[in-house]
Motif scaffolding. Structure first.
Motif, PDB file in Angstrom:
ATOM      1  N   LEU A 124       0.656   5.239  -2.205  1.00 47.68           N
ATOM      2  CA  LEU A 124       0.253   6.241  -1.497  1.00 47.68           C
ATOM      3  C   LEU A 124       0.602   7.679  -2.319  1.00 47.68           C
ATOM      4  CD1 LEU A 124       1.392   5.683   2.217  1.00 47.68           C
ATOM      5  CD2 LEU A 124      -0.911   5.999   1.350  1.00 47.68           C
ATOM      6  N   VAL A 147      -4.652   1.330   2.458  1.00 44.30           N
ATOM      7  CA  VAL A 147      -4.057   2.692   2.007  1.00 44.30           C
ATOM      8  C   VAL A 147      -4.840   3.896   2.593  1.00 44.30           C
ATOM      9  CG1 VAL A 147      -4.001   4.045  -0.146  1.00 44.30           C
ATOM     10  CG2 VAL A 147      -3.545   1.779  -0.342  1.00 44.30           C
ATOM     11  N   PRO A 172       0.784  -1.144   0.154  1.00 42.03           N
ATOM     12  CA  PRO A 172       0.036   0.056  -0.122  1.00 42.03           C
ATOM     13  C   PRO A 172       0.945   1.263   0.151  1.00 42.03           C
ATOM     14  CG  PRO A 172      -0.850  -1.584   1.532  1.00 42.03           C
ATOM     15  CD  PRO A 172       0.323  -2.167   1.136  1.00 42.03           C
TER      16      PRO A 172
END
Length: 210
Positions: free
Chosen positions: A94, A132, A90
């Motif tokens: 970003l 996320v 994740p």
């Protein structure tokens, strides 16, 4: 077909682009209007081709996907961006989400699920993996939601759930125009630029579960 969703495919591998085009062109409501091989050409092609949705790879030579997102935002391009990536961490996604991506999917996604994701993003939904959302919320230091009215809180909660303006209007028994007005006010009060960032704020504020 006038109501087709116009898609720009951005990937540095010709075979990947061709594969995506072949599948997406089989969908009655999707139309691939162009292909780009890097971030710089993505921004130029998006201006010229006016796609509704950009299917964007992250890792490309030269200007990568994140650079393309910044370029699209600087140009004021309204296209929704769906990142398609091979990264499974994740944290690797970003920067793209912070730069304005409306969501992301992995490259091993089933073709029908990819088509559904494109339709969802085009409808105004936000596609964020819970991991996320948590990482983004943890690092988000924007103002709290205390300045919002109760109705704006309601609208923001629905935005964070991935609902479109039409769906929010139906859920709250108001007009779609009223929802648009509320969304604009929410973005201004929270100091964010788009629905994705507003949704992340809602997660951080505890309005919805990540």
């Amino acid at each position: 077909m006038a109501d087709r969703i116009r898609v720009l495919v951005v990937d540095d591998h010709p075979v990947v682009r061709q594969g995506l085009r072949t599948f997406l062109d089989l969908q009655d409501d999707l139309e691939v209007v162009g292909e780009s091989a890097d971030g710089e050409s993505c921004v130029e092609d998006a201006e010229r081709l006016t796609p509704d949705v950009i299917l964007l790879d992250l890792r490309m030579p030269g200007a990568d996907g994140v650079a393309a997102l910044h370029g699209l935002r600087a140009a004021g391009n309204p296209a929704r961006v769906l990142v398609i990536t091979s990264f499974t961490e994740p944290s690797a996604v970003l920067p793209a989400v912070r730069a304005g991506a409306s969501g992301y999917v992995y490259k091993d996604i089933d073709p029908p699920a990819l088509a559904a994701a494109i339709r969802s993003v085009h409808a105004g939904h936000v596609l964020l993996h819970p991991d996320v959302a948590r990482l983004l919320a943890a690092g988000d230091t924007r103002p709290g939601a205390t300045a919002l009215t109760p109705r704006e809180h309601d609208v923001l909660t629905e935005v964070a759930r991935g609902r479109s303006n039409r769906e929010i209007a139906r859920a709250l028994s108001v007009s779609e125009k009223t929802v648009k007005t509320h969304v604009s006010a929410i973005l201004g009060k929270l100091g964010v630029q788009d629905r994705t960032q507003a949704a992340l704020h809602a997660v951080r504020a505890g309005l919805v579960e990540p």
